[in-house]
Design an enzyme around this catalytic site. Structure first.
Site, PDB file in Angstrom:
ATOM      1  N   PHE A  13       4.480   4.200 -27.818  1.00  0.00           N
ATOM      2  CA  PHE A  13       5.907   3.876 -27.819  1.00  0.00           C
ATOM      3  C   PHE A  13       6.208   2.682 -26.903  1.00  0.00           C
ATOM      4  CE2 PHE A  13       9.702   5.277 -25.139  1.00  0.00           C
ATOM      5  CZ  PHE A  13      10.610   4.511 -25.850  1.00  0.00           C
ATOM      6  N   ASN A  34      -6.802   4.337 -28.085  1.00  0.00           N
ATOM      7  CA  ASN A  34      -7.651   5.232 -28.889  1.00  0.00           C
ATOM      8  C   ASN A  34      -6.856   5.926 -30.001  1.00  0.00           C
ATOM      9  OD1 ASN A  34      -6.164   7.130 -27.553  1.00  0.00           O
ATOM     10  ND2 ASN A  34      -7.898   8.314 -26.777  1.00  0.00           N
ATOM     11  N   LEU A  74      -1.119   1.395 -19.473  1.00  0.00           N
ATOM     12  CA  LEU A  74      -0.166   2.389 -19.966  1.00  0.00           C
ATOM     13  C   LEU A  74      -0.848   3.538 -20.702  1.00  0.00           C
ATOM     14  CD1 LEU A  74       1.732  -0.127 -19.482  1.00  0.00           C
ATOM     15  CD2 LEU A  74       3.061   0.654 -21.418  1.00  0.00           C
ATOM     16  N   TYR A 146      -0.866  15.785 -15.490  1.00  0.00           N
ATOM     17  CA  TYR A 146      -0.130  14.520 -15.619  1.00  0.00           C
ATOM     18  C   TYR A 146       0.377  14.041 -14.253  1.00  0.00           C
ATOM     19  CZ  TYR A 146       3.303  11.228 -17.613  1.00  0.00           C
ATOM     20  OH  TYR A 146       4.039  10.111 -17.939  1.00  0.00           O
ATOM     21  N   TYR A 160      -7.598   0.280  -3.646  1.00  0.00           N
ATOM     22  CA  TYR A 160      -8.244  -0.968  -4.092  1.00  0.00           C
ATOM     23  C   TYR A 160      -7.557  -2.170  -3.475  1.00  0.00           C
ATOM     24  CZ  TYR A 160     -11.726   0.585  -7.504  1.00  0.00           C
ATOM     25  OH  TYR A 160     -12.845   1.106  -8.092  1.00  0.00           O
ATOM     26  N   ARG A 187       9.145  15.229 -26.691  1.00  0.00           N
ATOM     27  CA  ARG A 187      10.120  14.882 -25.652  1.00  0.00           C
ATOM     28  C   ARG A 187      11.535  15.031 -26.217  1.00  0.00           C
ATOM     29  NH1 ARG A 187       7.099   9.633 -23.213  1.00  0.00           N
ATOM     30  NH2 ARG A 187       6.213   9.600 -25.300  1.00  0.00           N
TER      31      ARG A 187
HETATM   32  P1  NAD Z   1       2.838   7.263 -25.882  1.00  0.00           P
HETATM   33  O1  NAD Z   1       2.151   8.569 -26.046  1.00  0.00           O
HETATM   34  O2  NAD Z   1       3.694   6.789 -26.987  1.00  0.00           O
HETATM   35  O3  NAD Z   1       1.796   6.105 -25.565  1.00  0.00           O
HETATM   36  C1  NAD Z   1       0.580   6.316 -24.908  1.00  0.00           C
HETATM   37  C2  NAD Z   1      -0.482   5.471 -25.584  1.00  0.00           C
HETATM   38  O4  NAD Z   1      -1.713   5.586 -24.857  1.00  0.00           O
HETATM   39  C3  NAD Z   1      -0.778   5.923 -27.025  1.00  0.00           C
HETATM   40  O5  NAD Z   1      -0.849   4.809 -27.871  1.00  0.00           O
HETATM   41  C4  NAD Z   1      -2.119   6.630 -26.912  1.00  0.00           C
HETATM   42  O6  NAD Z   1      -2.863   6.582 -28.122  1.00  0.00           O
HETATM   43  C5  NAD Z   1      -2.776   5.844 -25.783  1.00  0.00           C
HETATM   44  N1  NAD Z   1      -3.788   6.601 -25.061  1.00  0.00           N
HETATM   45  C6  NAD Z   1      -3.668   7.818 -24.480  1.00  0.00           C
HETATM   46  N2  NAD Z   1      -4.813   8.177 -23.870  1.00  0.00           N
HETATM   47  C7  NAD Z   1      -5.692   7.158 -24.076  1.00  0.00           C
HETATM   48  C8  NAD Z   1      -7.036   6.927 -23.695  1.00  0.00           C
HETATM   49  N3  NAD Z   1      -7.714   7.838 -22.997  1.00  0.00           N
HETATM   50  N4  NAD Z   1      -7.626   5.758 -24.076  1.00  0.00           N
HETATM   51  C9  NAD Z   1      -6.947   4.835 -24.786  1.00  0.00           C
HETATM   52  N5  NAD Z   1      -5.664   4.998 -25.180  1.00  0.00           N
HETATM   53  C10 NAD Z   1      -5.046   6.152 -24.824  1.00  0.00           C
HETATM   54  O7  NAD Z   1       3.679   7.377 -24.513  1.00  0.00           O
HETATM   55  P2  NAD Z   1       4.667   6.348 -23.819  1.00  0.00           P
HETATM   56  O8  NAD Z   1       5.951   7.023 -23.597  1.00  0.00           O
HETATM   57  O9  NAD Z   1       4.642   5.051 -24.536  1.00  0.00           O
HETATM   58  O10 NAD Z   1       3.978   6.191 -22.382  1.00  0.00           O
HETATM   59  C11 NAD Z   1       3.228   5.042 -22.029  1.00  0.00           C
HETATM   60  C12 NAD Z   1       2.910   5.079 -20.551  1.00  0.00           C
HETATM   61  O11 NAD Z   1       4.120   5.094 -19.793  1.00  0.00           O
HETATM   62  C13 NAD Z   1       2.121   6.310 -20.111  1.00  0.00           C
HETATM   63  O12 NAD Z   1       1.197   5.939 -19.122  1.00  0.00           O
HETATM   64  C14 NAD Z   1       3.177   7.199 -19.518  1.00  0.00           C
HETATM   65  O13 NAD Z   1       2.646   8.063 -18.547  1.00  0.00           O
HETATM   66  C15 NAD Z   1       4.136   6.186 -18.905  1.00  0.00           C
HETATM   67  N6  NAD Z   1       5.478   6.758 -18.774  1.00  0.00           N
HETATM   68  C16 NAD Z   1       6.311   6.854 -19.850  1.00  0.00           C
HETATM   69  C17 NAD Z   1       7.567   7.413 -19.682  1.00  0.00           C
HETATM   70  C18 NAD Z   1       8.565   7.505 -20.809  1.00  0.00           C
HETATM   71  O14 NAD Z   1       9.658   8.017 -20.579  1.00  0.00           O
HETATM   72  N7  NAD Z   1       8.303   7.025 -22.006  1.00  0.00           N
HETATM   73  C19 NAD Z   1       7.961   7.897 -18.424  1.00  0.00           C
HETATM   74  C20 NAD Z   1       7.071   7.819 -17.369  1.00  0.00           C
HETATM   75  C21 NAD Z   1       5.833   7.219 -17.550  1.00  0.00           C
HETATM   76  N1  UDP Z   2      13.974  19.739 -23.507  1.00  0.00           N
HETATM   77  C1  UDP Z   2      14.799  20.565 -24.253  1.00  0.00           C
HETATM   78  N2  UDP Z   2      14.529  20.719 -25.578  1.00  0.00           N
HETATM   79  C2  UDP Z   2      13.479  20.092 -26.190  1.00  0.00           C
HETATM   80  C3  UDP Z   2      12.654  19.244 -25.415  1.00  0.00           C
HETATM   81  C4  UDP Z   2      12.928  19.107 -24.069  1.00  0.00           C
HETATM   82  O1  UDP Z   2      15.763  21.147 -23.744  1.00  0.00           O
HETATM   83  O2  UDP Z   2      13.302  20.281 -27.397  1.00  0.00           O
HETATM   84  C5  UDP Z   2      14.284  19.568 -22.078  1.00  0.00           C
HETATM   85  C6  UDP Z   2      13.105  19.801 -21.143  1.00  0.00           C
HETATM   86  O3  UDP Z   2      12.991  21.170 -20.839  1.00  0.00           O
HETATM   87  C7  UDP Z   2      13.486  18.948 -19.950  1.00  0.00           C
HETATM   88  C8  UDP Z   2      14.273  17.779 -20.560  1.00  0.00           C
HETATM   89  O4  UDP Z   2      14.659  18.226 -21.864  1.00  0.00           O
HETATM   90  O5  UDP Z   2      14.330  19.671 -19.092  1.00  0.00           O
HETATM   91  C9  UDP Z   2      13.457  16.511 -20.681  1.00  0.00           C
HETATM   92  O6  UDP Z   2      12.262  16.844 -21.330  1.00  0.00           O
HETATM   93  P1  UDP Z   2      11.194  15.750 -21.779  1.00  0.00           P
HETATM   94  O7  UDP Z   2      10.026  16.505 -22.327  1.00  0.00           O
HETATM   95  O8  UDP Z   2      11.825  14.741 -22.647  1.00  0.00           O
HETATM   96  O9  UDP Z   2      10.801  14.987 -20.447  1.00  0.00           O
HETATM   97  P2  UDP Z   2      10.461  15.435 -18.951  1.00  0.00           P
HETATM   98  O10 UDP Z   2      10.578  16.915 -18.809  1.00  0.00           O
HETATM   99  O11 UDP Z   2       9.077  14.957 -18.743  1.00  0.00           O
HETATM  100  O12 UDP Z   2      11.453  14.726 -18.136  1.00  0.00           O
END
Ligand code: NAD
Ligand code: UDP
Length: 312
Positions: A13, A34, A74, A146, A160, A187
């Site tokens: 995403f 991956n 990411l 996580y 590092y 989510r």
């Molecule tokens: P996402 O699941 O859409 O994207 C994660 C991507 O990483 C995917 O394309 C997946 O195939 C790839 N991936 C996972 N494990 C891998 C591995 N071992 N090797 C190679 N590729 C791998 O999730 P996202 O929301 O786009 O999150 C991206 C990054 O941002 C993550 O590190 C996540 O922890 C961080 N993040 C996102 C949010 C959010 O709200 N979206 C919040 C906090 C942190």
């Molecule tokens: N949540 C919910 N219904 C759903 C999915 C999530 O009420 O179908 C709630 C979840 O319990 C949390 C909040 O929404 O309190 C945000 O959840 P999300 O998984 O999006 O992210 P995170 O908990 O990592 O902030």
């Protein structure tokens, strides 16, 4: 200036929006993914770009990496719904994977940004959360794979930096949403939007009084790239997110209103260690990165709903 940039997790995403942005800025982009939770459809709009290549690999498996100027790490599944099925994969992407990339950044003298998360604050006792707050994480709980691996990934980037003086920065991302999230991601935003569009009940976990602060993806990408761009930041860790805090119940009603669906709300048990409140203190990003989010929740949700209408 054009850079050669490695984006791990670029098929996901956030990563796909980042790759698209970096290509539009005139950079060469190599996406390493991956395809665990990422998908080629996310890259359809730029897959044929002459400056874009895809490496289908696991970030933690050794192998040669391209010499680059910048690295965005990411790669990691991010949905709490995946913590049960993929705990080892997640823990290692953020620890072993981060180590590989830090070694690589050191070898090719690249600047690196590690994608950490607001989850490092756990169920926070300080509200809103500034970068100085050390958090309240259950290391053995269901979210530990996580939260704690992101915390160690941060520790490693600092180590590092201290030991080898590499240019590694950390972004703590707060709940970000938008087009290209998976409909079945788990989510809350993609879940509620998909449920509303399909006429199903919106499943609120717990009483819905828990809060989150939702940031639209375009704002996040601006913040992320600002952090990479800045020379000699005063600090090396920044919260990036939206300060507009909502209860999950309010979010559900917003989605019901915007989708004009006949769906109802149903209540399900709250998952273990689900944080009761979350809101970023973004003073540091505002002052040092000259960044702040611009997209109101309602506008971002409209964009997201329109995307989901085309895929569900
Ligand atoms: P996402 O699941 O859409 O994207 C994660 C991507 O990483 C995917 O394309 C997946 O195939 C790839 N991936 C996972 N494990 C891998 C591995 N071992 N090797 C190679 N590729 C791998 O999730 P996202 O929301 O786009 O999150 C991206 C990054 O941002 C993550 O590190 C996540 O922890 C961080 N993040 C996102 C949010 C959010 O709200 N979206 C919040 C906090 C942190
Ligand atoms: N949540 C919910 N219904 C759903 C999915 C999530 O009420 O179908 C709630 C979840 O319990 C949390 C909040 O929404 O309190 C945000 O959840 P999300 O998984 O999006 O992210 P995170 O908990 O990592 O902030």
């Amino acid at each position: 200036m054009s850079n050669r940039i490695l984006v791990t997790g670029g098929a996901g995403f956030l990563g796909s929006h980042l790759c698209e942005y970096l290509l539009a800025e005139g950079n060469e982009v190599i996406c390493l993914d991956n395809f665990g939770s990422g998908h080629r459809d996310n890259m359809a709009q730029f897959a044929d770009h002459p400056s874009f290549t895809i490496s289908d690999r696991n970030v933690r498996i050794p192998g040669s990496l391209p010499s680059v100027d910048q690295i965005y790490h990411l790669a990691s599944r991010a949905s709490p719904a995946d913590f049960t099925d993929f705990p080892v994969n997640i823990a290692l992407a953020n620890t072993q994977g981060t180590r590989r990339l830090l070694d690589h950044a050191r070898a090719c003298d690249a600047r690196m940004v590690f994608a950490s998360t607001s989850e490092v604050y756990g169920d926070p006792k300080v509200h809103p959360q500034p970068e100085t707050y050390t958090g309240n994480v259950n290391i053995r709980g269901i979210r530990g794979c996580y939260d704690e691996s992101k915390r160690f990934g941060e520790t490693l980037t600092v180590a590092y930096k201290r030991k080898y003086n590499i240019d590694a920065r950390t972004i703590r991302i707060f709940n970000t949403y938008g087009p290209r999230m998976r409909p079945n991601d788990g989510r809350v935003v993609p879940t509620f939007v998909t449920q509303a569009l399909q006429g199903d009940d919106l499943t609120i976990y717990g009483d819905g009084e828990q809060t989150r602060s939702f940031c639209y993806v375009d704002d996040l990408v601006e913040g992320l790239t600002s952090l990479m761009r800045i020379n000699d930041p005063e600090h090396y860790v920044y919260n990036i997110g939206n300060e507009n805090e909502r209860t999950i119940k309010e979010l559900a009603h917003e989605v019901l209103d915007l989708t004009k669906t006949n769906s109802n709300i149903s209540y399900e048990p709250l998952p273990q260690d689900d944080p009761s409140q979350r809101r970023p203190d973004i003073t540091r990003a505002k002052t040092e990165l000259d960044w702040e989010p611009k997209v109101p929740l309602r506008d971002g949700l409209k964009q997201t709903i329109s995307y989901f209408e085309s895929v569900v």
